[in-house]
Design a protein around this motif. Sequence first.
Motif, PDB file in Angstrom:
ATOM      1  N   ASP A 110       0.843  -1.185   0.000  1.00 41.14           N
ATOM      2  CA  ASP A 110       0.000   0.000   0.000  1.00 41.14           C
ATOM      3  C   ASP A 110       0.887   1.247   0.000  1.00 41.14           C
ATOM      4  O   ASP A 110       1.729   1.415   0.889  1.00 41.14           O
ATOM      5  CB  ASP A 110      -0.884  -0.032   1.263  1.00 41.14           C
ATOM      6  CG  ASP A 110      -1.841   1.138   1.351  1.00 41.14           C
ATOM      7  OD1 ASP A 110      -1.732   2.082   0.557  1.00 41.14           O
ATOM      8  OD2 ASP A 110      -2.723   1.107   2.240  1.00 41.14           O
ATOM      9  N   HIS A 149      -7.607   7.678   4.046  1.00 40.85           N
ATOM     10  CA  HIS A 149      -7.170   6.313   3.748  1.00 40.85           C
ATOM     11  C   HIS A 149      -8.161   5.287   4.298  1.00 40.85           C
ATOM     12  O   HIS A 149      -8.492   4.304   3.617  1.00 40.85           O
ATOM     13  CB  HIS A 149      -5.780   6.081   4.342  1.00 40.85           C
ATOM     14  CG  HIS A 149      -5.221   4.730   4.061  1.00 40.85           C
ATOM     15  ND1 HIS A 149      -5.384   3.658   4.922  1.00 40.85           N
ATOM     16  CD2 HIS A 149      -4.508   4.247   3.001  1.00 40.85           C
ATOM     17  CE1 HIS A 149      -4.795   2.597   4.423  1.00 40.85           C
ATOM     18  NE2 HIS A 149      -4.253   2.922   3.257  1.00 40.85           N
ATOM     19  N   ALA A 181     -10.201   2.452   2.336  1.00 40.98           N
ATOM     20  CA  ALA A 181      -9.931   1.071   2.735  1.00 40.98           C
ATOM     21  C   ALA A 181     -11.217   0.296   3.010  1.00 40.98           C
ATOM     22  O   ALA A 181     -11.235  -0.933   2.890  1.00 40.98           O
ATOM     23  CB  ALA A 181      -9.030   1.051   3.962  1.00 40.98           C
ATOM     24  N   ARG A 182     -12.277   0.998   3.376  1.00 38.58           N
ATOM     25  CA  ARG A 182     -13.556   0.299   3.621  1.00 38.58           C
ATOM     26  C   ARG A 182     -14.096  -0.362   2.365  1.00 38.58           C
ATOM     27  O   ARG A 182     -14.898  -1.293   2.448  1.00 38.58           O
ATOM     28  CB  ARG A 182     -14.584   1.286   4.176  1.00 38.58           C
ATOM     29  CG  ARG A 182     -14.282   1.764   5.593  1.00 38.58           C
ATOM     30  CD  ARG A 182     -15.458   2.530   6.189  1.00 38.58           C
ATOM     31  NE  ARG A 182     -15.116   3.092   7.482  1.00 38.58           N
ATOM     32  CZ  ARG A 182     -14.727   4.340   7.681  1.00 38.58           C
ATOM     33  NH1 ARG A 182     -14.640   5.169   6.641  1.00 38.58           N
ATOM     34  NH2 ARG A 182     -14.429   4.774   8.899  1.00 38.58           N
ATOM     35  N   ARG A 185     -12.286  -2.078   0.303  1.00 35.75           N
ATOM     36  CA  ARG A 185     -11.606  -3.364   0.399  1.00 35.75           C
ATOM     37  C   ARG A 185     -11.033  -3.911  -0.906  1.00 35.75           C
ATOM     38  O   ARG A 185     -10.164  -4.762  -0.872  1.00 35.75           O
ATOM     39  CB  ARG A 185     -12.531  -4.437   1.012  1.00 35.75           C
ATOM     40  CG  ARG A 185     -12.955  -4.134   2.434  1.00 35.75           C
ATOM     41  CD  ARG A 185     -13.827  -5.250   3.002  1.00 35.75           C
ATOM     42  NE  ARG A 185     -14.180  -4.979   4.379  1.00 35.75           N
ATOM     43  CZ  ARG A 185     -13.437  -5.261   5.427  1.00 35.75           C
ATOM     44  NH1 ARG A 185     -12.283  -5.881   5.238  1.00 35.75           N
ATOM     45  NH2 ARG A 185     -13.831  -4.955   6.650  1.00 35.75           N
ATOM     46  N   MET A 200     -11.649   0.821  -5.062  1.00 36.55           N
ATOM     47  CA  MET A 200     -10.897   1.939  -4.498  1.00 36.55           C
ATOM     48  C   MET A 200     -10.304   2.842  -5.575  1.00 36.55           C
ATOM     49  O   MET A 200     -10.462   4.070  -5.540  1.00 36.55           O
ATOM     50  CB  MET A 200      -9.776   1.403  -3.593  1.00 36.55           C
ATOM     51  CG  MET A 200     -10.262   0.629  -2.389  1.00 36.55           C
ATOM     52  SD  MET A 200      -8.925  -0.314  -1.605  1.00 36.55           S
ATOM     53  CE  MET A 200      -7.798   1.005  -1.135  1.00 36.55           C
ATOM     54  N   CYS A 240      -4.114   7.831  -0.996  1.00 39.87           N
ATOM     55  CA  CYS A 240      -4.982   7.039  -0.123  1.00 39.87           C
ATOM     56  C   CYS A 240      -5.771   5.971  -0.873  1.00 39.87           C
ATOM     57  O   CYS A 240      -6.107   4.929  -0.299  1.00 39.87           O
ATOM     58  CB  CYS A 240      -5.949   7.956   0.618  1.00 39.87           C
ATOM     59  SG  CYS A 240      -5.166   8.979   1.878  1.00 39.87           S
ATOM     60  N   CYS A 241      -6.080   6.199  -2.147  1.00 43.15           N
ATOM     61  CA  CYS A 241      -6.898   5.226  -2.873  1.00 43.15           C
ATOM     62  C   CYS A 241      -6.055   4.127  -3.513  1.00 43.15           C
ATOM     63  O   CYS A 241      -6.608   3.138  -4.007  1.00 43.15           O
ATOM     64  CB  CYS A 241      -7.763   5.913  -3.920  1.00 43.15           C
ATOM     65  SG  CYS A 241      -6.879   6.488  -5.387  1.00 43.15           S
ATOM     66  N   GLY A 242      -4.725   4.266  -3.523  1.00 39.21           N
ATOM     67  CA  GLY A 242      -3.884   3.169  -3.969  1.00 39.21           C
ATOM     68  C   GLY A 242      -3.052   3.394  -5.209  1.00 39.21           C
ATOM     69  O   GLY A 242      -2.364   2.473  -5.662  1.00 39.21           O
ATOM     70  N   GLY A 269      -2.844   1.115   9.987  1.00 37.81           N
ATOM     71  CA  GLY A 269      -3.534   2.344   9.630  1.00 37.81           C
ATOM     72  C   GLY A 269      -3.220   3.529  10.526  1.00 37.81           C
ATOM     73  O   GLY A 269      -3.725   4.628  10.271  1.00 37.81           O
TER      74      GLY A 269
END
Length: 427
Positions: free
Chosen positions: A95, A260, A264-265, A267, A272, A330-332, A423
């Motif tokens: 991540d 973040h 992350a929720r 998943r 994301m 934060c989204c990857g 986190g």
Amino acid sequence: MPQDTAPQAPAAPAPSARALLPLILPSLLVGVGASLLFLGVSEAAEAFQDVLWQDLPDALGVGRYSVLWMLVMLTTTGVAVGLVVWKAPGHAGPDPATTGLAAPTLPPVVLPGLLLAATLMLAGGPSLGPENPIIAVNVGLAVWCGRRFLPRAPGALWAALAEAATIGALFGTPVAAALVISEALAGRQTKGALWDNVFAPLVAAAAGAITTTLVAHPSFDLDLPAFGRPGWGDLLTALVIASAGALLGMAAVYAFPYVHAAFARLRHPMLMLPLGGLVLGLLGALGGHLTLFKGLDEVAELASDPEGWSAGGFAGMAVVKLAALLVATCCGFRGGRIFPAVFVGTALGLCAHALVPDVHPALGVATGVLGVLLAITRQGWVSLFTAAVLVSSPEILALLCIASLPAWLLVTGRPQMQLREDGTPVR
């Protein structure tokens, strides 16, 4: 008083010239290789960017930076990178919110996916730079090759060489790498003199920098109006703008774990990253096309016309770019934070110049970049170096050193823009 008569262990001998000389050739090879990989990825990303943002919209009769095209391209980039993260071996590395310039050593099978994800990101428009994934790939390759061909050398040596070489290649000078290395060594107990410890990494950084300079001829100088002899008002200006930049950067740092956690929720990378791309498209529509991409070319465009936007326009671009940097990480999306942070600081400094015309644009840009980078990277030497090379003014350097002090007090000991695996923010 009783005296401690226990025998003391003899100090380890410092490295000799005979021990350092064999490191020169491996360091040169790592430096040249790291630079060529960086240049290759950059060239591929720029060519693909031209196709996506010029050839394709022109062929379709769509405005290159229309709201529709920005939404389509950023969302599509999220889908493409999401597929790589989902399906590639190793999921394109860890991540990005948990990594910094000091890259973990990744197995070779992970590196192609990480390179592809970074190239797609650079071409597609998210507000991240190439530094983190390129460093990670170069470290992984250097450690793998080093263990294969020179197994007696410690793995940490290859990682240090690759990091230094890539930083030298990124900035076109080994000075930045030397500063990063010395800052890292300050927190460790090392044997021998400082120059013994930085000798091999500095050779690698020099090789990387020279290769980049000879091939690509990079320049970070923004060619802003020359700054003359500083006065007391300039000192006050430097202190205020650098501190304001640090506070602006810390706003993003404090929001980082919450943004973040929200992504992350979801998943799954196929949720994301496309959602993150859509949000980035909306931010691009709000801030304009200059707030897209890694930001280095866009910084030059801003600086070429310091009077071209109002204070509100500069402030808006600074806030939108910072939000885009936050969302992209934060989204990857795989990328680094230095170059977008430079854009934020530049826009902040030019905003100060637009608000108060007596603020010299070069001083505003340098101190704005300094403050934002201190907050985002927590790398003091890199922040000073980057701010200084953007304006190429010896007179500003002393002001930057002084302005860094209150800015550092605002950021030190506070959360960093990097998360642990659970986190929680790194401090």
